[in-house]
Every structure is written in structure tokens, then in C-alpha cells.
Design a protein around this motif. Structure first.
Motif, PDB file in Angstrom:
ATOM      1  N   VAL A   1      43.229  38.175  43.496  1.00 54.91           N
ATOM      2  CA  VAL A   1      44.222  39.201  43.189  1.00 54.91           C
ATOM      3  C   VAL A   1      44.914  38.932  41.856  1.00 54.91           C
ATOM      4  CG1 VAL A   1      46.421  40.239  43.899  1.00 54.91           C
ATOM      5  CG2 VAL A   1      44.606  39.903  45.578  1.00 54.91           C
ATOM      6  N   LYS A   2      45.372  37.711  41.636  1.00 52.79           N
ATOM      7  CA  LYS A   2      46.123  37.425  40.404  1.00 52.79           C
ATOM      8  C   LYS A   2      45.276  37.681  39.164  1.00 52.79           C
ATOM      9  CE  LYS A   2      49.053  33.987  38.145  1.00 52.79           C
ATOM     10  NZ  LYS A   2      49.689  32.646  38.249  1.00 52.79           N
ATOM     11  N   GLN A   3      44.055  37.178  39.151  1.00 53.51           N
ATOM     12  CA  GLN A   3      43.191  37.380  37.995  1.00 53.51           C
ATOM     13  C   GLN A   3      42.893  38.863  37.792  1.00 53.51           C
ATOM     14  OE1 GLN A   3      39.247  35.721  38.298  1.00 53.51           O
ATOM     15  NE2 GLN A   3      38.888  35.839  36.100  1.00 53.51           N
ATOM     16  N   THR A   4      42.656  39.580  38.883  1.00 55.53           N
ATOM     17  CA  THR A   4      42.346  41.004  38.784  1.00 55.53           C
ATOM     18  C   THR A   4      43.526  41.790  38.235  1.00 55.53           C
ATOM     19  OG1 THR A   4      40.813  40.833  40.652  1.00 55.53           O
ATOM     20  CG2 THR A   4      41.596  43.032  40.071  1.00 55.53           C
ATOM     21  N   LEU A   5      44.730  41.525  38.735  1.00 60.44           N
ATOM     22  CA  LEU A   5      45.905  42.239  38.252  1.00 60.44           C
ATOM     23  C   LEU A   5      46.195  41.903  36.794  1.00 60.44           C
ATOM     24  CD1 LEU A   5      48.392  42.098  41.279  1.00 60.44           C
ATOM     25  CD2 LEU A   5      46.670  43.830  40.719  1.00 60.44           C
ATOM     26  N   THR A   6      45.918  40.675  36.405  1.00 59.93           N
ATOM     27  CA  THR A   6      46.100  40.280  35.004  1.00 59.93           C
ATOM     28  C   THR A   6      45.165  41.075  34.095  1.00 59.93           C
ATOM     29  OG1 THR A   6      46.775  38.051  35.663  1.00 59.93           O
ATOM     30  CG2 THR A   6      46.061  38.346  33.388  1.00 59.93           C
ATOM     31  N   LEU A   7      43.916  41.281  34.535  1.00 56.94           N
ATOM     32  CA  LEU A   7      42.972  42.095  33.777  1.00 56.94           C
ATOM     33  C   LEU A   7      43.379  43.562  33.764  1.00 56.94           C
ATOM     34  CD1 LEU A   7      39.611  40.518  35.015  1.00 56.94           C
ATOM     35  CD2 LEU A   7      40.540  40.382  32.696  1.00 56.94           C
ATOM     36  N   LEU A   8      43.950  44.026  34.868  1.00 59.09           N
ATOM     37  CA  LEU A   8      44.375  45.421  34.974  1.00 59.09           C
ATOM     38  C   LEU A   8      45.568  45.744  34.072  1.00 59.09           C
ATOM     39  CD1 LEU A   8      44.345  46.315  38.793  1.00 59.09           C
ATOM     40  CD2 LEU A   8      42.912  47.307  37.008  1.00 59.09           C
ATOM     41  N   LYS A   9      46.481  44.808  33.952  1.00 62.71           N
ATOM     42  CA  LYS A   9      47.782  45.082  33.346  1.00 62.71           C
ATOM     43  C   LYS A   9      47.713  45.808  32.004  1.00 62.71           C
ATOM     44  CE  LYS A   9      52.290  42.962  32.516  1.00 62.71           C
ATOM     45  NZ  LYS A   9      53.107  41.741  32.696  1.00 62.71           N
ATOM     46  N   PRO A  10      46.934  45.337  31.035  1.00 64.77           N
ATOM     47  CA  PRO A  10      46.931  46.028  29.746  1.00 64.77           C
ATOM     48  C   PRO A  10      46.250  47.392  29.778  1.00 64.77           C
ATOM     49  CG  PRO A  10      45.340  44.235  29.737  1.00 64.77           C
ATOM     50  CD  PRO A  10      46.127  44.110  31.005  1.00 64.77           C
ATOM     51  N   LYS A  11      45.511  47.692  30.846  1.00 65.26           N
ATOM     52  CA  LYS A  11      44.787  48.950  30.943  1.00 65.26           C
ATOM     53  C   LYS A  11      45.515  49.999  31.778  1.00 65.26           C
ATOM     54  CE  LYS A  11      40.079  47.146  30.371  1.00 65.26           C
ATOM     55  NZ  LYS A  11      39.636  48.140  29.363  1.00 65.26           N
TER      56      LYS A  11
ATOM     57  N   ASN B   1      27.295  55.640  42.627  1.00 63.12           N
ATOM     58  CA  ASN B   1      26.583  55.198  41.428  1.00 63.12           C
ATOM     59  C   ASN B   1      27.393  55.366  40.148  1.00 63.12           C
ATOM     60  OD1 ASN B   1      26.460  57.996  41.192  1.00 63.12           O
ATOM     61  ND2 ASN B   1      24.354  58.090  41.969  1.00 63.12           N
ATOM     62  N   ASN B   2      28.703  55.588  40.287  1.00 69.57           N
ATOM     63  CA  ASN B   2      29.553  55.725  39.106  1.00 69.57           C
ATOM     64  C   ASN B   2      30.284  54.408  38.871  1.00 69.57           C
ATOM     65  OD1 ASN B   2      30.982  56.671  36.929  1.00 69.57           O
ATOM     66  ND2 ASN B   2      32.440  57.869  38.135  1.00 69.57           N
ATOM     67  N   PHE B   3      29.679  53.534  38.067  1.00 65.87           N
ATOM     68  CA  PHE B   3      30.227  52.204  37.829  1.00 65.87           C
ATOM     69  C   PHE B   3      30.593  52.028  36.354  1.00 65.87           C
ATOM     70  CE2 PHE B   3      26.967  51.652  41.228  1.00 65.87           C
ATOM     71  CZ  PHE B   3      27.861  51.447  42.279  1.00 65.87           C
ATOM     72  N   GLU B   4      31.671  51.298  36.124  1.00 65.80           N
ATOM     73  CA  GLU B   4      32.080  50.920  34.779  1.00 65.80           C
ATOM     74  C   GLU B   4      32.377  49.419  34.775  1.00 65.80           C
ATOM     75  OE1 GLU B   4      32.186  52.686  32.085  1.00 65.80           O
ATOM     76  OE2 GLU B   4      32.008  54.747  32.828  1.00 65.80           O
ATOM     77  N   THR B   5      32.327  48.805  33.610  1.00 64.28           N
ATOM     78  CA  THR B   5      32.713  47.407  33.478  1.00 64.28           C
ATOM     79  C   THR B   5      34.172  47.339  33.044  1.00 64.28           C
ATOM     80  OG1 THR B   5      32.112  47.240  31.140  1.00 64.28           O
ATOM     81  CG2 THR B   5      30.372  46.814  32.766  1.00 64.28           C
ATOM     82  N   TRP B   6      34.739  46.131  33.060  1.00 61.69           N
ATOM     83  CA  TRP B   6      36.114  45.954  32.596  1.00 61.69           C
ATOM     84  C   TRP B   6      36.272  46.393  31.145  1.00 61.69           C
ATOM     85  CZ3 TRP B   6      40.172  45.432  35.486  1.00 61.69           C
ATOM     86  CH2 TRP B   6      40.082  44.821  36.733  1.00 61.69           C
ATOM     87  N   ASN B   7      35.215  46.217  30.357  1.00 60.28           N
ATOM     88  CA  ASN B   7      35.306  46.549  28.938  1.00 60.28           C
ATOM     89  C   ASN B   7      35.319  48.047  28.678  1.00 60.28           C
ATOM     90  OD1 ASN B   7      35.298  43.846  28.137  1.00 60.28           O
ATOM     91  ND2 ASN B   7      33.062  43.752  28.033  1.00 60.28           N
ATOM     92  N   THR B   8      34.683  48.819  29.556  1.00 61.29           N
ATOM     93  CA  THR B   8      34.525  50.248  29.289  1.00 61.29           C
ATOM     94  C   THR B   8      35.421  51.142  30.135  1.00 61.29           C
ATOM     95  OG1 THR B   8      32.703  50.434  30.895  1.00 61.29           O
ATOM     96  CG2 THR B   8      32.122  49.897  28.607  1.00 61.29           C
ATOM     97  N   VAL B   9      35.972  50.638  31.218  1.00 63.26           N
ATOM     98  CA  VAL B   9      36.684  51.503  32.156  1.00 63.26           C
ATOM     99  C   VAL B   9      37.981  52.056  31.569  1.00 63.26           C
ATOM    100  CG1 VAL B   9      38.010  49.642  33.267  1.00 63.26           C
ATOM    101  CG2 VAL B   9      37.454  51.728  34.556  1.00 63.26           C
TER     102      VAL B   9
END
Length: 315
Positions: free
Chosen positions: A85-95, A62-70
């Protein structure tokens, strides 16, 4: 029974799918702090039933976060579909934290070089493949068959330094550390051979079970024998051009062995078709089709299976 404190303090798991939730629940059972990135932070609780694998056998998530808050931990697991995978890694990169450890796992082939190009200068990259069978029905996730996670390092950041002296070793993680969040983890130095063998099995079992709406064990019927052999012959021809030598008879035996061990399971592609979801066919039989076209090698069976699956999904 309480487990001793793990060397790995925390991990982030992308998504709330079956395999990701298996990893999250297993990690939680080892006293690792787990955060899952979800589309929403609603008050949902996933229950993961893993009798025989963890103690306790039912673990709530039950420990969930969104892309905006994680806030990503140094270890990030990406168990998403190959086409995401490509879209996910692109979102991950700056974080990502400098020299993070990113684990990618999915069916099929075709994302490793892209991942290295995208994240190879900032993160240590790993790829793992699994033979665990896990089913999700609404908020209940059930372990349907025990298997293993076979992993390897695919890219390392030069001169990587320790991210956390208490939990992460220099450069890549140790097998002991990885075994704390990947159940039944096994290391391989020959990742591509492992992935090509898994690909060959998936090229046979997944589309057949999806097209005929059958469980894995039904592919053992003589009716499918010629199709399996012809699919495998095409794969072996294409694999050889990539420096991977596969034995046709050994691969066919492997297909039947996997179908036998997972006879009662429903393949992920069959589940996708039944739920009218996009499949990973482009990274399974479609991967063979694409390489065949590039290399001028005919792959009529793999191409036909890809086309038939694509016609079943209404997008």
C-alpha cells in the motif's frame, strides 16, 4: 441485456489481482470505463467469470496501462496487498487529480493512518473490506463465493469541490455511486469494529489453512478449536486497548460461520504459500503481535502463527 449509463463515468484499478479484476469487471458490466494499471501492457486478456453477479457472466478485461503511461481518473481503487500500500500510494500521489477519490482494500490492519498522512491533503480516502471469494488461475479469474464490500470514508479533503458535475458529487461519493463499481456495497459508520472482526476471522482461518494446507471448511474440525479460542482471546484483549470491545464467544461463532460459508474456498494466505508469495501475515496476526509488544500484552498464539508462516515463505 444493456445496463443504463452509470453516474460514474470511469475508474482506475491498480493491479490485475483477483479482487481488483472483480471490481473492474463488475464496473465494466455497468458501462463504466475501466483502466487497470499493470506491470506491462502486453496483449493479455483477463477473463472474469462471474455467473449470477453480472450480465454477461464472462467479462474480458484488456484495457491496461503502465505507471508511466496511465492518466488517472478521479476515482482510483487500490486493491493491493497490505505490504504494497505505501509504495503504491507513493507512486499514485504525483498523478492524482486534485481531490481524487481513492479506495483502499486489503486484508488486515495497519495502513489507514499511513494513507491519511500520505494523501489526506489531496485526496478523499475510503477503506473497504470484502467477503467475496475470488480465485485467479493464470489469466482466468473466477468468482468462488458471493459476499459484500463494506466501505467507509476515512479522510476527506477540506472544502472539496465537485470534480465532474456529471459523475461526482461534492465532497465524498454517494452510496449509490459507489454501488456502481463495488458489488453489493454496504456503508458502515463503525469501520474499525468491522475491520477488527474481519481481522479476528483472518487471524484464525488464514494461518491455519496455510500451515496445514487445507481449505477453509477444515478449520471447523475439533482439532483446531483450542487454537481458535486462544487466538481470539488474545485479539479481544488487544482490541480493548484500541477502544474496540469484542465478545469472545461472538467472534468464535463468527469464525465458524465464515469457515462454513466459505468451506470450499482456499484462503488468500494459503494461495500465497502454495505459490511461494509474500503473505499479509504482518498485517494480520503480526498486527496483534506488534500491538501486544507495544502495550506489554502477551500474544503467544498470534506471535507463533506469524513466525510459522514466515518460515514457510522463501523470499
Amino acid at each position: 441485456m444493456n445496463n443504463p449509463k452509470s453516474d460514474v463515468l470511469a475508474i482506475t484499478v491498480i493491479g490485475t489481482g483477483a479482487i481488483g479484476s472483480l471490481i473492474a469487471a463488475y464496473s465494466k458490466s455497468k458501462n463504466i470505463k475501466v483502466c487497470q494499471v499493470s506491470r506491462s501492457t502486453s496483449s493479455q486478456t483477463l477473463t472474469v467469470h462471474m455467473e449470477g453477479l453480472t450480465e454477461p457472466p464472462v467479462i474480458p478485461l484488456n484495457n491496461f496501462e503502465t505507471w508511466n503511461t496511465v492518466q488517472l481518473t478521479p476515482i482510483v481503487v487500490v486493491p493491493v496487498k497490505a505490504f504494497d500500500v505505501k509504495q503504491t500510494l507513493t507512486l499514485l500521489k504525483p498523478k492524482l487529480k486534485p481531490e481524487s477519490h481513492v479506495f483502499i482494500t486489503h486484508n488486515g490492519l495497519g495502513t489507514i493512518e499511513m494513507a491519511k498522512d500520505l494523501l489526506g491533503d489531496i485526496a478523499n480516502l475510503y477503506f473497504c473490506t470484502t467477503s467475496f471469494g475470488v480465485h485467479r488461475d493464470k489469466n482466468k479469474i473466477t468468482l468462488a463465493g458471493r459476499g459484500e464490500f463494506i466501505w467507509s470514508v476515512v479522510s476527506q479533503v477540506s472544502n472539496s469541490e465537485s470534480l465532474n458535475k456529471e459523475s461526482l458529487n461534492k465532497e465524498s461519493l454517494t452510496h449509490k455511486q459507489i454501488s456502481q463499481f463495488l458489488p453489493n456495497a454496504k456503508y458502515t459508520q463503525d469501520l474499525l469494529s468491522v475491520l477488527w472482526k474481519k481481522l479476528a476471522v483472518n487471524c484464525c482461518i488464514n494461518p491455519i489453512t496455510a500451515l496445514f494446507d487445507i481449505k477453509n471448511g477444515k478449520v471447523l474440525e475439533p482439532f483446531f478449536a483450542d487454537t481458535i479460542r486462544d487466538v481470539v482471546i488474545e485479539i479481544c484483549q488487544v482490541a480493548l486497548t484500541q477502544g474496540i470491545r469484542l465478545n469472545e464467544d461472538e467472534i468464535i461463532t463468527l469464525v465458524y460461520s465464515v469457515a462454513t460459508k466459505t468451506a470450499a474456498n482456499s484462503s488468500s494466505m494459503r494461495q500465497d504459500i502454495l505459490n511461494n508469495r509474500k503473505t499479509e501475515i504482518e498485517y494480520i496476526n503480526g498486527y496483534i503481535h506488534t500491538l501486544g509488544q507495544q502495550l506489554n500484552i502477551p500474544t503467544p498464539l498470534n506471535t507463533d502463527l506469524m513466525s510459522q508462516i514466515n518460515k514457510l515463505v522463501l523470499l
